[in-house]
Design a protein around this motif. Structure first.
Motif, PDB file in Angstrom:
ATOM      1  N   THR A 233      -0.742   0.863  14.888  1.00 41.15           N
ATOM      2  CA  THR A 233      -0.233  -0.111  13.517  1.00 41.15           C
ATOM      3  C   THR A 233      -0.998  -1.097  13.314  1.00 41.15           C
ATOM      4  O   THR A 233      -1.386  -1.276  11.937  1.00 41.15           O
ATOM      5  N   LEU A 234      -1.295  -1.820  14.073  1.00 41.10           N
ATOM      6  CA  LEU A 234      -2.511  -2.989  13.767  1.00 41.10           C
ATOM      7  C   LEU A 234      -3.860  -2.220  13.328  1.00 41.10           C
ATOM      8  O   LEU A 234      -4.540  -2.790  12.549  1.00 41.10           O
ATOM      9  N   CYS A 237      -3.544  -1.137   9.662  1.00 35.90           N
ATOM     10  CA  CYS A 237      -3.757  -2.268   8.856  1.00 35.90           C
ATOM     11  C   CYS A 237      -5.282  -2.813   8.627  1.00 35.90           C
ATOM     12  O   CYS A 237      -5.552  -2.939   7.698  1.00 35.90           O
ATOM     13  N   ASP A 256       4.931   0.625   6.317  1.00 38.13           N
ATOM     14  CA  ASP A 256       5.064   1.060   7.497  1.00 38.13           C
ATOM     15  C   ASP A 256       5.065  -0.060   8.646  1.00 38.13           C
ATOM     16  O   ASP A 256       5.882   0.083   9.723  1.00 38.13           O
ATOM     17  N   ALA A 257       3.980  -0.907   8.401  1.00 32.81           N
ATOM     18  CA  ALA A 257       3.734  -1.861   9.367  1.00 32.81           C
ATOM     19  C   ALA A 257       4.935  -2.717   9.594  1.00 32.81           C
ATOM     20  O   ALA A 257       5.328  -3.124  10.576  1.00 32.81           O
ATOM     21  N   LYS A 258       5.476  -3.205   8.485  1.00 31.18           N
ATOM     22  CA  LYS A 258       6.499  -4.133   8.487  1.00 31.18           C
ATOM     23  C   LYS A 258       7.767  -3.552   8.959  1.00 31.18           C
ATOM     24  O   LYS A 258       8.472  -4.128   9.851  1.00 31.18           O
ATOM     25  N   ILE A 285       0.022  -8.251  13.662  1.00 28.90           N
ATOM     26  CA  ILE A 285       0.615  -7.368  12.525  1.00 28.90           C
ATOM     27  C   ILE A 285       1.174  -8.094  11.362  1.00 28.90           C
ATOM     28  O   ILE A 285       0.720  -7.891  10.301  1.00 28.90           O
ATOM     29  N   ILE A 289      -0.437  -8.433   7.568  1.00 24.44           N
ATOM     30  CA  ILE A 289       0.318  -8.161   6.235  1.00 24.44           C
ATOM     31  C   ILE A 289       0.387  -9.190   5.377  1.00 24.44           C
ATOM     32  O   ILE A 289       0.098  -9.019   4.297  1.00 24.44           O
TER      33      ILE A 289
END
Length: 298
Positions: A233-234, A237, A256-258, A285, A289
């Motif tokens: 996920t990182l 981003c 999606d990351a949140k 992350i 964001i």
């Protein structure tokens, strides 16, 4: 997948001792009417709230005219047929059937931009057709028939999006690098049962769930997979920001990351070992964001 499942199903009867479930599903190409889809959602327990947006006639029209056709008209010479949008207003959408003649070396020999046409009346949701050859007639009439089907039925793409949305509401963690198999924490068992029932009720759908037992090995496995998920996920981003993606594409990645960061709380009773690395990824992350959203607002 078999290697992952081998140990997980060792005690399949002790579901009450499960920390969660592995789940996977598949869906082949199919069509379903809105009424039938709504009934299946209700019957499964998911509820009508998961119904996709109403089918828009222009979308069905464009989908029906997305097909391409190729035929050989003489040795080494081919005709390529495709639809091209030539007008879109508040009252109608027009797509012309184009015929491009090429040889095997890719040289264009002829180009006719309007061997056929379909015009969608947005108000009446009806289609008018025209054509100048028997081949064009066949392709145009087939597209008109497809439009009638698509404007009255949802397709597999819509269904897969629906299934993915339901899955995302259950704090899923991918357990295979190639995707397709997810771990779902035990507190979402009721929702997962409903999803499995729903997918299985579809004509071309299959879905399964397998309990993951409350052992240290299984907890360690879930912890590793959750770390991998945070790491990926990182990276998503960072890549999205570095590649200067379009705002809507980057926004989807950030959403999606949140969700991933928020979902970690559902794993508090499962994760093992030193949580410092996990907390570091979560902080990074969140930082990405915040930075991305600030830049998008500028």
């Amino acid at each position: 997948m078999s290697a992952i499942l081998k140990d997980v199903v060792a005690v399949p009867s002790s579901k009450d001792n499960a920390i969660g479930f592995l789940t996977w599903n598949s869906l082949s190409s199919m069509l379903i009417t809105p009424d039938e889809l709504k009934q299946k959602l209700v019957d499964s327990g998911l509820g009508a709230g998961w119904m996709p947006k109403d089918i828009r006639s222009p979308d069905a029209f464009r989908r029906a005219t997305s097909e391409k056709f190729k035929r050989e008209v003489s040795p080494g010479v081919y005709e390529n047929y495709m639809f091209r949008e030539v007008a879109s207003t508040s009252t109608f959408v027009q797509r012309n059937l184009v015929c491009e003649t090429k040889d095997t070396k890719g040289r264009r020999l002829k180009y006719v931009p309007d061997v056929g046409a379909l015009v969608l009346d947005r108000k009446t949701e009806t289609v008018e057709t025209s054509y100048i050859s028997s081949m064009a007639q066949q392709l145009v009439n087939n597209a008109a028939l497809q439009f009638e089907i698509y404007r009255n039925n949802y397709g597999s793409t819509t269904l897969r999006t629906l299934i993915t949305s339901v899955l995302k509401s259950m704090s899923p963690t991918p357990v295979r690098p190639s995707g397709g198999v997810y771990f779902i924490p035990a507190q979402f068992e009721g929702n997962l049962d409903a999803l499995v029932q729903f997918v299985s009720s579809l004509e071309k759908g299959e879905a399964e769930k397998v309990p993951v037992m409350n052992t240290m090995d299984m907890k360690n496995m879930v912890t590793r997979k959750l770390l991998d998920h945070l790491r990926d996920t990182l990276a998503a981003c960072e890549n999205g920001i570095a590649n200067q993606l379009k705002k809507n594409e980057l926004k989807a990645i950030l959403e999606d990351a949140k969700a991933v960061v928020t979902n970690v709380k559902d794993y508090e009773a499962i994760v093992t070992g030193d949580l410092l690395e996990m907390k570091t990824y979560i902080a990074l992350i969140r930082e990405k964001i915040t930075d991305a959203l600030t830049n998008m607002a500028d």
